[in-house]
Design a protein around this motif. Structure first.
Motif, PDB file in Angstrom:
ATOM      1  N   UNK A  42     -64.234  17.629  19.983  1.00 23.35           N
ATOM      2  CA  UNK A  42     -65.371  16.737  19.733  1.00 23.35           C
ATOM      3  C   UNK A  42     -65.006  15.691  18.690  1.00 23.35           C
ATOM      4  N   UNK A  43     -64.326  16.105  17.635  1.00 23.77           N
ATOM      5  CA  UNK A  43     -63.905  15.172  16.597  1.00 23.77           C
ATOM      6  C   UNK A  43     -62.865  14.194  17.098  1.00 23.77           C
ATOM      7  N   UNK A  44     -61.912  14.682  17.880  1.00 23.85           N
ATOM      8  CA  UNK A  44     -60.861  13.802  18.418  1.00 23.85           C
ATOM      9  C   UNK A  44     -61.455  12.738  19.330  1.00 23.85           C
ATOM     10  N   UNK A  45     -62.338  13.140  20.228  1.00 29.64           N
ATOM     11  CA  UNK A  45     -62.960  12.166  21.133  1.00 29.64           C
ATOM     12  C   UNK A  45     -63.826  11.173  20.359  1.00 29.64           C
TER      13      UNK A  45
ATOM     14  N   UNK B 149     -64.980   7.673  21.924  1.00 29.89           N
ATOM     15  CA  UNK B 149     -65.463   8.183  23.214  1.00 29.89           C
ATOM     16  C   UNK B 149     -66.621   9.148  22.990  1.00 29.89           C
ATOM     17  N   UNK B 150     -67.704   8.599  22.439  1.00 31.45           N
ATOM     18  CA  UNK B 150     -68.840   9.411  22.031  1.00 31.45           C
ATOM     19  C   UNK B 150     -69.539  10.073  23.212  1.00 31.45           C
ATOM     20  N   UNK B 151     -69.787   9.322  24.261  1.00 32.99           N
ATOM     21  CA  UNK B 151     -70.497   9.885  25.409  1.00 32.99           C
ATOM     22  C   UNK B 151     -69.706  11.025  26.032  1.00 32.99           C
ATOM     23  N   UNK B 152     -68.401  10.833  26.146  1.00 33.91           N
ATOM     24  CA  UNK B 152     -67.570  11.895  26.715  1.00 33.91           C
ATOM     25  C   UNK B 152     -67.589  13.140  25.828  1.00 33.91           C
TER      26      UNK B 152
ATOM     27  N   UNK C 127     -71.030  14.850  26.256  1.00 35.40           N
ATOM     28  CA  UNK C 127     -71.163  15.498  27.561  1.00 35.40           C
ATOM     29  C   UNK C 127     -70.292  16.737  27.660  1.00 35.40           C
ATOM     30  N   UNK C 128     -69.106  16.668  27.135  1.00 36.18           N
ATOM     31  CA  UNK C 128     -68.181  17.796  27.211  1.00 36.18           C
ATOM     32  C   UNK C 128     -68.608  18.953  26.314  1.00 36.18           C
ATOM     33  N   UNK C 129     -68.951  18.642  25.083  1.00 39.42           N
ATOM     34  CA  UNK C 129     -69.198  19.682  24.100  1.00 39.42           C
ATOM     35  C   UNK C 129     -70.614  20.243  24.182  1.00 39.42           C
ATOM     36  N   UNK C 130     -71.607  19.402  24.431  1.00 37.52           N
ATOM     37  CA  UNK C 130     -72.998  19.870  24.438  1.00 37.52           C
ATOM     38  C   UNK C 130     -73.226  20.965  25.470  1.00 37.52           C
TER      39      UNK C 130
ATOM     40  N   UNK D 266     -76.535  11.772  17.382  1.00 41.35           N
ATOM     41  CA  UNK D 266     -77.283  10.790  16.597  1.00 41.35           C
ATOM     42  C   UNK D 266     -76.790   9.378  16.822  1.00 41.35           C
ATOM     43  N   UNK D 267     -75.485   9.208  16.850  1.00 44.67           N
ATOM     44  CA  UNK D 267     -74.914   7.868  17.074  1.00 44.67           C
ATOM     45  C   UNK D 267     -75.210   7.360  18.468  1.00 44.67           C
ATOM     46  N   UNK D 268     -75.417   8.280  19.411  1.00 46.01           N
ATOM     47  CA  UNK D 268     -75.765   7.883  20.776  1.00 46.01           C
ATOM     48  C   UNK D 268     -77.270   7.679  20.962  1.00 46.01           C
TER      49      UNK D 268
END
Length: 83
Positions: free
Chosen positions: A3-6, A11-14, A17-20, A41-43
């Motif tokens: 999540x931190x790397x993305x 790549x916030x949306x990715x 979507x991946x982590x949630x 929050x940023x999204x």
């Protein structure tokens, strides 16, 4: 860590979507949750972010209070936050 790397790669949306879909606070701990709350929050996905924040407060308690308070302040300034 993903999540931190993305998120760091913009790549916030990715990341969201991946982590949630797989993050479980009681299993994965607070660190990925903190990343995910900030990403959401940023999204502008504030309802999801607030729910995770509330779950984190309940599960991880006083040692994380200052961190969660800081994140809550960040969310209050996020796009779409109530005035």
């Amino acid at each position: 860590q993903i999540s931190g790397d993305l998120a760091n790669a913009g790549r916030l949306a990715e990341a969201a979507d991946l982590v949630a879909g797989v993050y479980r606070p009681d299993r994965h701990g607070p660190y990925p949750g903190v990343n995910l709350v900030r990403i959401l929050g940023r999204l502008g996905r504030l309802d999801e972010a607030q729910k995770l924040l509330s779950d984190g407060r309940r599960l991880f308690g006083p040692p994380w209070k200052a961190t969660f308070d800081q994140i809550e302040a960040e969310l209050s300034r996020a796009p779409g936050a109530p005035a």
